[in-house]
Scaffold this active site. Structure first.
Site: not given
Length: 558
Positions: A112, A214, A282, A345-346
């Site tokens: 990431d 990200d 993302e 994870h969000d």
């Protein structure tokens, strides 16, 4: 441990130069995966030890959320050193062991990269904020106040309040789209772009196979700092905290989504190309996510994959909604490549977010493996884990702390992985106080418990992933004939001269199927059946799927 060290199911795509196209990627949140040293926090050595389990799922690649040096105010998404490992996660040597072990198992490794912003403790920012004359004075987004002392424009932070923070050293505001401790880098400065490309080179040289990028659409801001226009209330459809966060009241035309971003993405692709590496970006935009995904993955000189948030939505998607999304992708991203996920994870785990029964979870898992694009699954998703209930006293997520109790944050999907039912921490850690509490509700769904249960969700995921891996039509093929008949979604995936008809009843009642003509062979994540006439598949029971394959020998009647 013997049961989870089995050989992976089905062929892998590791020798394919386009290994990423149709790949199944397993997201690891390192703080919560496996603690190897008893400090209550997962680490890289723990990941290396558990890679045989991931391989047993039939996965093609892993994506590891940030493990870089960080003050951890946003749990690694605030980077203080891009080229080192935070001591809580181990060392660079531990990371090398992850790479070596993964590659021995045939797994690609994606990490990431957080390029849009750094921590305020990064040396770059420390230098930039000293004065307006420092070497890196222009590496972040600085702006003078308006004559009345207020911020330069109306941009808002995702974490609440203005996106501008006053700094007394420079007597200017700096931009932060996230926490005030996460200043945004200035991509209009060529030296910033070169420094970030060097970061990518560092990890590529170390053996990584790609990146999850990200907030990829946040890199570049409007150089004129124009105000964002208001967003009509009926368009406020953000995935995370849509009602309580004023960020969702703006159309973010100028604070992100800038066309100048494409030039940097082409430079990044050029850096990755010699290594055969791939990236998945993302795209954080509730209104234009699919459009931007299409822009960023078009052609052969931008990103290989991007994901938007359409299937990370709060409300369970209906057959009609899924068809709309797939058709919109065909319109806006015909030359691109999506990467789909139901959990990460969000967001709240989709088993709870959509209030899914066991049967519904299985159908959605099969559907995910049949979609055109690549696929991400989030650790514990394959166990059918629901969202954990984390009390406010144990909360760690700054987003949840800010908007509690209307929005409880993201800690409920970040609790430790449950490996077995022994001890207090389900095999995650020997610590008495893991960084987040292990959910007692999760214990019955541990890896060990499900390994011994042939009908468990875990084995369904294995079968669905193996089916995708075994059939290029599902992994890489085109799709066509997207139809909705009540609660039934259907489409056909094709690759060369093979076609697979996929139908899913996403409802609580039996429903009719618009089956294709001709003779097909039945497939399912559970077991293949013999040749049948297409007309025999006329209805599906509640939460049932059906896959039919048409191969040349069936067409010829051999």
């Amino acid at each position: 441990m013997n049961k989870i060290e089995k050989q992976p199911l089905g062929p892998r795509m590791t020798d394919d130069p386009e290994w990423w196209r149709g790949a199944v990627i397993y997201q690891i949140y390192p703080r919560s995966f496996q603690d190897s040293n008893g400090d209550g926090i997962g680490d890289l050595a723990g990941i290396a030890a558990r890679l045989p389990y991931i391989s047993s799922l039939g996965i093609d690649a892993i994506w590891i959320s940030p493990f870089f040096t960080s003050p951890m105010k946003d749990f690694g998404y605030d980077v203080a050193d891009y080229c080192d490992v935070d001591p809580m996660f181990g060392t660079l040597g531990d990371f090398d062991q992850v790479i070596e072990t993964a590659h021995e198992l045939g797994l690609k490794v994606m990490i990431d990269l957080v390029m849009s912003h750094t921590s305020d403790q990064h040396p770059w920012f420390s230098n930039s904020r000293k004065s307006r004359d420092e070497e890196r004075s222009n590496w972040y987004v600085w702006a003078d106040p308006k004559p009345d002392g207020t911020p330069p424009n109306n941009w808002l932070s995702i974490f609440g309040g203005s996106a501008w923070q006053w700094d007394a050293r420079r007597e200017q505001y700096y931009l932060h789209n996230f926490l005030t401790s996460q200043p945004d880098l200035n991509f209009h400065e060529p030296a910033v772009q070169e420094a970030l490309l060097d970061v990518a080179r560092f990890w590529l040289e170390r053996g990584v196979d790609g990146f999850r990028l990200d907030t990829i659409n946040f890199y570049t801001h409007d150089a004129q700092l124009r105000d964002n226009p208001a967003l009509a209330p009926e368009k406020r459809n953000a995935t995370i905290a849509p009602s309580v966060n004023p960020y969702n009241h703006q159309e973010h035309l100028y604070s992100k989504n800038r066309p100048e971003n494409l030039a940097f993405l082409r430079k990044l692709r050029a850096v990755m190309e010699p290594y055969g590496a791939a990236a998945v970006g993302e795209v954080g935009d509730a209104q234009r996510g699919l459009e931007i995904m299409g822009q960023y993955t078009a052609g052969t000189d931008l990103m290989q994959m991007c994901y938007a948030f359409e299937f990370l939505c709060a409300v369970q998607p209906t057959a009609t909604r899924i068809a709309e999304v797939l058709q919109t992708v065909d319109e806006l991203a015909a030359d691109g490549w999506a990467c789909w996920a139901f959990s990460n994870h969000d967001v709240m785990r989709h088993a709870s977010r959509w209030n899914l029964s066991d049967a519904a979870q299985r159908v959605f898992a099969t559907l995910l493996m049949c979609l055109r694009g690549s696929v991400c699954i989030y650790q514990g998703e394959e166990l059918g884990l629901p969202e954990a209930d984390v009390p406010f006293s144990a909360l760690q997520d700054p987003y949840g702390i800010e908007f509690w109790p209307e929005f409880k944050g993201r800690d409920g999907c970040r609790t430790p992985m449950v490996w077995d039912q022994s001890g207090e921490n389900a095999g995650f850690s020997t610590s008495n106080t893991p960084w987040l509490p292990v959910s007692k509700e999760h214990l019955k769904s541990s890896v060990a418990a499900q390994e011994d249960a042939p009908d468990a969700v875990l084995h369904h995921y294995r079968r669905a992933i193996a089916l995708r891996s075994e059939h290029p039509a599902l992994a890489k093929g085109k799709h066509a004939d997207i139809q909705v008949n009540g609660t039934v979604l259907s489409f056909i995936r094709t690759y060369e001269d093979v076609a697979i008809f996929c139908a899913f009843n996403l409802g609580e009642e039996p429903a009719e199927v618009n089956q294709p003509a001709g003779t097909w062979r039945k497939l399912s994540p559970d077991q293949p059946l013999g040749p049948i006439a297409g007309a025999e598949i006329s209805r599906l029971e509640a939460w049932q799927s059906c896959l039919l394959i048409r191969e040349p020998q069936l067409t010829k009647g051999t």
